[in-house]
Scaffold this motif. Structure first.
Motif, PDB file in Angstrom:
ATOM      1  N   SER A  68       0.855  -1.187   0.000  1.00 51.84           N
ATOM      2  CA  SER A  68       0.000   0.000   0.000  1.00 51.84           C
ATOM      3  C   SER A  68       0.887   1.232   0.000  1.00 51.84           C
ATOM      4  O   SER A  68       1.858   1.313   0.761  1.00 51.84           O
ATOM      5  N   SER A  69       0.571   2.185  -0.867  1.00 52.11           N
ATOM      6  CA  SER A  69       1.340   3.432  -0.917  1.00 52.11           C
ATOM      7  C   SER A  69       0.410   4.575  -1.275  1.00 52.11           C
ATOM      8  O   SER A  69      -0.587   4.376  -1.984  1.00 52.11           O
ATOM      9  N   THR A  70       0.727   5.752  -0.767  1.00 51.06           N
ATOM     10  CA  THR A  70      -0.115   6.930  -1.001  1.00 51.06           C
ATOM     11  C   THR A  70       0.723   8.028  -1.644  1.00 51.06           C
ATOM     12  O   THR A  70       1.859   8.295  -1.223  1.00 51.06           O
ATOM     13  N   THR A 109      -1.995 -10.826  -9.342  1.00 54.54           N
ATOM     14  CA  THR A 109      -1.985  -9.542  -8.629  1.00 54.54           C
ATOM     15  C   THR A 109      -2.892  -8.562  -9.347  1.00 54.54           C
ATOM     16  O   THR A 109      -3.143  -8.679 -10.548  1.00 54.54           O
ATOM     17  N   LEU A 110      -3.378  -7.609  -8.582  1.00 51.99           N
ATOM     18  CA  LEU A 110      -4.299  -6.625  -9.133  1.00 51.99           C
ATOM     19  C   LEU A 110      -4.117  -5.314  -8.367  1.00 51.99           C
ATOM     20  O   LEU A 110      -3.981  -5.319  -7.136  1.00 51.99           O
ATOM     21  N   LYS A 111      -4.099  -4.211  -9.086  1.00 54.40           N
ATOM     22  CA  LYS A 111      -3.873  -2.905  -8.466  1.00 54.40           C
ATOM     23  C   LYS A 111      -5.204  -2.197  -8.237  1.00 54.40           C
ATOM     24  O   LYS A 111      -6.064  -2.164  -9.115  1.00 54.40           O
ATOM     25  N   ILE A 112      -5.344  -1.637  -7.035  1.00 52.96           N
ATOM     26  CA  ILE A 112      -6.560  -0.906  -6.679  1.00 52.96           C
ATOM     27  C   ILE A 112      -6.175   0.528  -6.336  1.00 52.96           C
ATOM     28  O   ILE A 112      -5.209   0.754  -5.602  1.00 52.96           O
ATOM     29  N   SER A 113      -6.928   1.470  -6.879  1.00 58.62           N
ATOM     30  CA  SER A 113      -6.664   2.882  -6.598  1.00 58.62           C
ATOM     31  C   SER A 113      -7.842   3.490  -5.856  1.00 58.62           C
ATOM     32  O   SER A 113      -8.996   3.338  -6.280  1.00 58.62           O
ATOM     33  N   PHE A 114      -7.519   4.157  -4.734  1.00 61.51           N
ATOM     34  CA  PHE A 114      -8.540   4.861  -3.955  1.00 61.51           C
ATOM     35  C   PHE A 114      -8.238   6.356  -3.985  1.00 61.51           C
ATOM     36  O   PHE A 114      -7.135   6.775  -3.606  1.00 61.51           O
ATOM     37  N   PHE A 115      -9.181   7.154  -4.450  1.00 61.17           N
ATOM     38  CA  PHE A 115      -9.013   8.606  -4.431  1.00 61.17           C
ATOM     39  C   PHE A 115      -9.380   9.127  -3.043  1.00 61.17           C
ATOM     40  O   PHE A 115     -10.480   8.877  -2.545  1.00 61.17           O
ATOM     41  N   ASN A 116      -8.442   9.828  -2.452  1.00 56.88           N
ATOM     42  CA  ASN A 116      -8.631  10.320  -1.078  1.00 56.88           C
ATOM     43  C   ASN A 116      -9.078   9.164  -0.165  1.00 56.88           C
ATOM     44  O   ASN A 116     -10.004   9.292   0.633  1.00 56.88           O
ATOM     45  N   GLY A 117      -8.376   8.062  -0.302  1.00 54.87           N
ATOM     46  CA  GLY A 117      -8.774   6.855   0.421  1.00 54.87           C
ATOM     47  C   GLY A 117      -8.153   6.772   1.797  1.00 54.87           C
ATOM     48  O   GLY A 117      -7.302   5.906   2.052  1.00 54.87           O
ATOM     49  N   TYR A 118      -8.582   7.662   2.681  1.00 53.66           N
ATOM     50  CA  TYR A 118      -7.979   7.711   4.014  1.00 53.66           C
ATOM     51  C   TYR A 118      -8.291   6.436   4.802  1.00 53.66           C
ATOM     52  O   TYR A 118      -7.434   5.908   5.510  1.00 53.66           O
ATOM     53  N   ARG A 119      -9.528   5.917   4.677  1.00 50.50           N
ATOM     54  CA  ARG A 119      -9.882   4.700   5.399  1.00 50.50           C
ATOM     55  C   ARG A 119      -9.105   3.507   4.845  1.00 50.50           C
ATOM     56  O   ARG A 119      -8.604   2.668   5.595  1.00 50.50           O
ATOM     57  N   ALA A 120      -8.974   3.445   3.517  1.00 56.13           N
ATOM     58  CA  ALA A 120      -8.231   2.350   2.901  1.00 56.13           C
ATOM     59  C   ALA A 120      -6.765   2.381   3.332  1.00 56.13           C
ATOM     60  O   ALA A 120      -6.150   1.339   3.586  1.00 56.13           O
ATOM     61  N   LYS A 121      -6.202   3.598   3.432  1.00 56.61           N
ATOM     62  CA  LYS A 121      -4.796   3.735   3.848  1.00 56.61           C
ATOM     63  C   LYS A 121      -4.589   3.170   5.249  1.00 56.61           C
ATOM     64  O   LYS A 121      -3.571   2.520   5.537  1.00 56.61           O
ATOM     65  N   ASP A 149     -15.679  -1.092  -3.293  1.00 57.74           N
ATOM     66  CA  ASP A 149     -16.075  -1.352  -1.908  1.00 57.74           C
ATOM     67  C   ASP A 149     -15.206  -2.481  -1.381  1.00 57.74           C
ATOM     68  O   ASP A 149     -14.780  -3.362  -2.144  1.00 57.74           O
ATOM     69  N   TYR A 150     -14.940  -2.477  -0.088  1.00 61.49           N
ATOM     70  CA  TYR A 150     -14.163  -3.576   0.483  1.00 61.49           C
ATOM     71  C   TYR A 150     -14.597  -3.794   1.917  1.00 61.49           C
ATOM     72  O   TYR A 150     -15.223  -2.936   2.542  1.00 61.49           O
ATOM     73  N   HIS A 151     -14.262  -4.970   2.414  1.00 59.12           N
ATOM     74  CA  HIS A 151     -14.520  -5.283   3.807  1.00 59.12           C
ATOM     75  C   HIS A 151     -13.389  -6.154   4.322  1.00 59.12           C
ATOM     76  O   HIS A 151     -13.142  -7.239   3.776  1.00 59.12           O
ATOM     77  N   VAL A 152     -12.685  -5.687   5.351  1.00 57.03           N
ATOM     78  CA  VAL A 152     -11.630  -6.495   5.959  1.00 57.03           C
ATOM     79  C   VAL A 152     -12.293  -7.675   6.653  1.00 57.03           C
ATOM     80  O   VAL A 152     -13.241  -7.505   7.420  1.00 57.03           O
ATOM     81  N   LEU A 153     -11.823  -8.882   6.379  1.00 53.42           N
ATOM     82  CA  LEU A 153     -12.537 -10.076   6.824  1.00 53.42           C
ATOM     83  C   LEU A 153     -12.546 -10.263   8.337  1.00 53.42           C
ATOM     84  O   LEU A 153     -13.404 -10.950   8.861  1.00 53.42           O
ATOM     85  N   GLU A 154     -11.596  -9.656   9.040  1.00 54.03           N
ATOM     86  CA  GLU A 154     -11.586  -9.818  10.488  1.00 54.03           C
ATOM     87  C   GLU A 154     -12.658  -8.971  11.168  1.00 54.03           C
ATOM     88  O   GLU A 154     -12.884  -9.098  12.357  1.00 54.03           O
ATOM     89  N   GLU A 155     -13.323  -8.096  10.378  1.00 56.04           N
ATOM     90  CA  GLU A 155     -14.292  -7.182  10.968  1.00 56.04           C
ATOM     91  C   GLU A 155     -15.716  -7.645  10.684  1.00 56.04           C
ATOM     92  O   GLU A 155     -15.961  -8.592   9.961  1.00 56.04           O
TER      93      GLU A 155
END
Length: 757
Positions: A68-70, A109-121, A149-155
């Motif tokens: 992950s990089s911003t 592998t697959l690249k995902i881009s989040f604009f202003n993705g503070y939660r994703a970061k 959309d995404y959901h961390v599986l531990e949550e």
């Protein structure tokens, strides 16, 4: 009807959740959401193979975060968080996107881009597993998702309190058909709420107890729980098996009930006459009927002689001799004092039937009276044509002949359905290429008979057995699977201009060779002119899966091709003519007559020549932009050549690149002339579409768990059970739950398909 099933969703899950479900899925009742089944299941401990996910489709997958990089955006304020996810698939290999080879890119592998993705970061840290949902795109050869959309599986919503980790890891995750605004796990959360609040125990079970016990089915309420909230893979498989059979049984019971209703109607028996027109016709035939034609003819003769209506589907390859079989049935009805109407989808086809039937009858088609004039070899029958474009006087005379009974056989188009067209005694309706007609049109013709008429539906599009049992289940089916003697083989070639541009000129040189040998050529185009969207036949949709590039591509048109060929050196001096649906009817008739009598050597046409056109001297068909036609259309079109004992050749011309998905249809057609093999492939490529409804391809199928190609055993078992149930209880008075399920299942659109035969 069950009150729980009909309950508005907001009564069980609250107004807010119900509004979201209605907005994005169009679902408003408890029953509709219960029957909104997961399309597949993911295992929490497994990662989804990224190399298998489809391009340009909404997907849900489980993957692990690799990095992950911003970074700060250059053009405007804000940041982009780039997350690379992996399925741990270390297999190097080939990735095809839009026909392009991306060998060398790292699969898995697959690249995902989040604009202003503070939660994703903050949440998508390396090593974490998550569910991701969004549309897969390709940019410079790399697969990607943007703002999914995404959901961390531990949550939440997947935590399971005190459950041990092993059980949690094995618990399947249902994946629902989702939308961009409503991902699968949000649908799951709403369904979970419904399972807690709905009174599942009160739901009526359409499957009779004896059948459920024999099959070892789960109780209905348990099946609904386990298909939506399974704890193991065995749970959802068991639930789906039960609910799939239930769907098949409801459908097959509806068809069995329909067959029973038809059998209870009273029709006029049309028994054969040993000295009538049909007997004279049989004696005059210059050829011997094939074994298949004789067997089907015997079946039709027996059913026409009964005092309840025949309802039969006759399918057979192009050129298998269906028309002769139908004509013998029509003559039997005429011999018995009745009339036969042949309904054709186009004026060209109606005129072809009129000419070919009169030609086949020969002297038996002299003007005569109802029931034939005379007996034995002196018997005759009048054949009348009725179309919308006929001159007023001729049309009026045809209507008078039909109403007075002078015409024994009336051939026509939709004009036959007009309110001011009547028959003296309509005994048999023959519908050619039935998929071109709707229920209202067929019923309008049935209503012109004194008693329910006999019905014969013909199609040259081969239908897999499971589809016949499902879509045409109210009709008995006969198949002609052998070609009459004299039919030559047809060779089909895929002509790829992208890899072989020089072949463009060779096509017309090849056409000239056929013409110089004394033969004739068809050239088929998807459009009439350069300013229209095409001339696809009624009832045929453009093939599924066309991308933006395909849709905008300049297609061959009749007008442009005619202009080009008039200046083509290799065709210098060749008489050619255009034919399409917007021409004046007299011009269309004159053009076809010119092609039939060989004064026109090359015919440039749209799909109006797809069915029924019979020119024995035509040996070559060139289909331009063939990728714009469906498999069944291509198979029908090429059946126009090789009809006179001369070998036929069909060239499927395309400008698409090798590897393009749309070329798969062309490869399938070039590989075989077996229509039944092609019909199976056609269904696979269409993804079944709406089997019971109007749509031709793609889209959401009315069938929920049942797949007609995959579940032949389920359909056959349910059909047998349905026949037994209806035979013992025609009105289903002892099976009210099944009767209610049929009424719910058959909304007006679906009920129309039962009448479609």
């Amino acid at each position: 009807m069950n009150a729980e099933l009909d309950l508005a969703l907001e009564r069980r899950i609250g107004k807010r959740s119900a509004a979201v479900i209605e907005k994005h899925l169009g679902i408003t009742t408890v029953e509709e959401l219960l029957n909104y089944f997961p399309r597949r299941y993911l295992t929490r401990g497994e990662l989804t193979p990224i190399s298998d996910i489809p391009l340009d489709e909404d997907v849900t997958l489980i993957a692990r975060v690799l990095s992950s990089s911003t970074r700060t955006m250059r053009a405007r304020k804000g940041t982009i968080t780039d997350v690379v996810i992996s399925d741990d698939d270390g297999q190097a290999g080939l990735r095809l996107v839009g026909g392009t080879d991306y060998r060398g890119k790292v699969p898995g592998t697959l690249k995902i881009s989040f604009f202003n993705g503070y939660r994703a970061k903050a949440e998508l840290l390396p090593g974490r597993r998550a569910l991701f949902s969004g549309k897969v795109t390709s940019f410079k050869g790399s697969l990607g998702l943007t703002n999914p959309d995404y959901h961390v599986l531990e949550e939440e919503p997947f935590s399971a309190g005190g459950q041990d980790a092993g059980k949690l890891a094995a618990m399947p995750i249902p994946v629902y058909p989702a939308t961009a605004k409503l991902p699968s796990w949000k649908i799951q959360k709403v369904v979970a709420a419904l399972l807690e609040t709905a009174d599942l125990a009160s739901l009526p079970d359409p499957v009779p107890p004896a059948v459920a016990e024999r099959e070892g089915f789960l109780p209905l309420h348990q099946a609904y729980r386990l298909i939506h909230a399974p704890e193991t893979a065995a749970d959802w498989k068991q639930a789906r098996e039960r609910l799939r059979y239930q769907e098949a049984l409801v459908l097959q019971s509806a068809l069995a009930r329909r067959r029973a209703q038809l059998a209870s109607e009273e029709a006029t028996a049309r028994r054969p006459r040993p000295d009538g027109v049909r007997a004279a016709f049989d004696r005059s035939l210059p050829f011997t009927l094939t074994d298949g034609q004789a067997a089907v003819g015997k079946t039709l003769a027996g059913e026409l002689a009964r005092d309840f209506p025949m309802n039969r589907l006759l399918q057979g390859e192009v050129g298998s001799g269906k028309t002769v079989v139908a004509l013998r049935a029509m003559l039997q009805v005429v011999d018995a004092g009745g009339q036969a109407a042949l309904l054709a989808p186009t004026e060209v086809l109606a005129a072809q039937h009129y000419d070919s039937i009169r030609r086949t009858l020969g002297p038996l088609s002299r003007d005569g009276l109802l029931g034939g004039l005379g007996a034995g070899d002196d018997a005759t029958v009048q054949v009348t044509l009725l179309t919308g474009s006929m001159p007023t006087a001729a049309r009026r005379q045809a209507m008078l002949d039909a109403a007075s009974g002078t015409a024994g056989i009336v051939i026509g188009t939709h004009a036959l359905l007009s309110d001011n067209v009547s028959f003296y005694d309509l005994g048999l309706i023959v519908v050619d290429e039935q998929h071109r007609f709707g229920v209202e049109q067929r019923d309008a013709l049935r209503a012109k008979a004194r008693k329910p008429p006999h019905l014969l539906v013909m199609t040259a599009t081969p239908i897999p057995r499971t589809v016949a049992m499902t879509v045409f289940g109210d009709l008995e089916t006969s198949t002609l699977d052998e070609l009459p003697k004299g039919r030559a083989p047809i060779t089909t070639h895929l002509v790829g201009l992208a890899e072989n541009p020089a072949w463009a000129g060779r096509i017309w040189a090849r056409a000239r060779e056929e013409i110089d040998a004394g033969h004739q050529v068809y050239v088929v185009c998807p459009k009439i002119g350069t300013d229209d969207d095409g001339d696809f036949s009624p009832g045929e949709a453009e093939p599924p899966g066309l991308d933006a590039e395909e849709s905008q591509r300049a297609l061959a048109s009749v007008t442009a091709v005619v202009e080009h060929l008039q200046g083509e050196p290799s065709l210098s001096g060749v008489p050619l003519a255009p034919l399409h649906g917007r021409q004046d009817p007299e011009l269309k008739s004159a053009t076809m007559a010119g092609f039939v009598d060989n004064t026109v050597k090359l015919l440039v046409s749209t799909t109006v020549i797809e069915v029924g056109v019979d020119v024995h001297n035509a040996t070559l068909m060139v289909i331009l932009d063939a990728d714009r036609f469906g498999i069944s259309q291509l198979h029908q079109l090429r059946g126009r050549v090789g009809r006179g004992g001369l070998p036929g050749t069909c060239l499927l011309v395309t400008a698409l690149e090798p590897g393009h998905p749309s070329r798969r249809r062309l490869e399938a057609v070039a590989a075989t002339t077996d229509g039944f093999v092609l019909s199976q492939e056609d269904l696979k490529l269409r993804r079944e579409g709406d089997i019971l409804g109007a749509s031709q391809s793609g889209g959401r199928s009315t069938l929920k768990l049942l797949r007609v190609l995959e579940h032949e055993d389920v359909i056959a078992r349910a059909r047998e059970d349905a026949q037994d149930i209806v035979a013992a209880d025609p009105f289903l008075s002892r099976h009210p739950e099944l009767a209610d399920a049929i009424e719910k299942y058959l909304n007006p659109e679906k009920e129309a398909f039962l009448e479609r035969g």
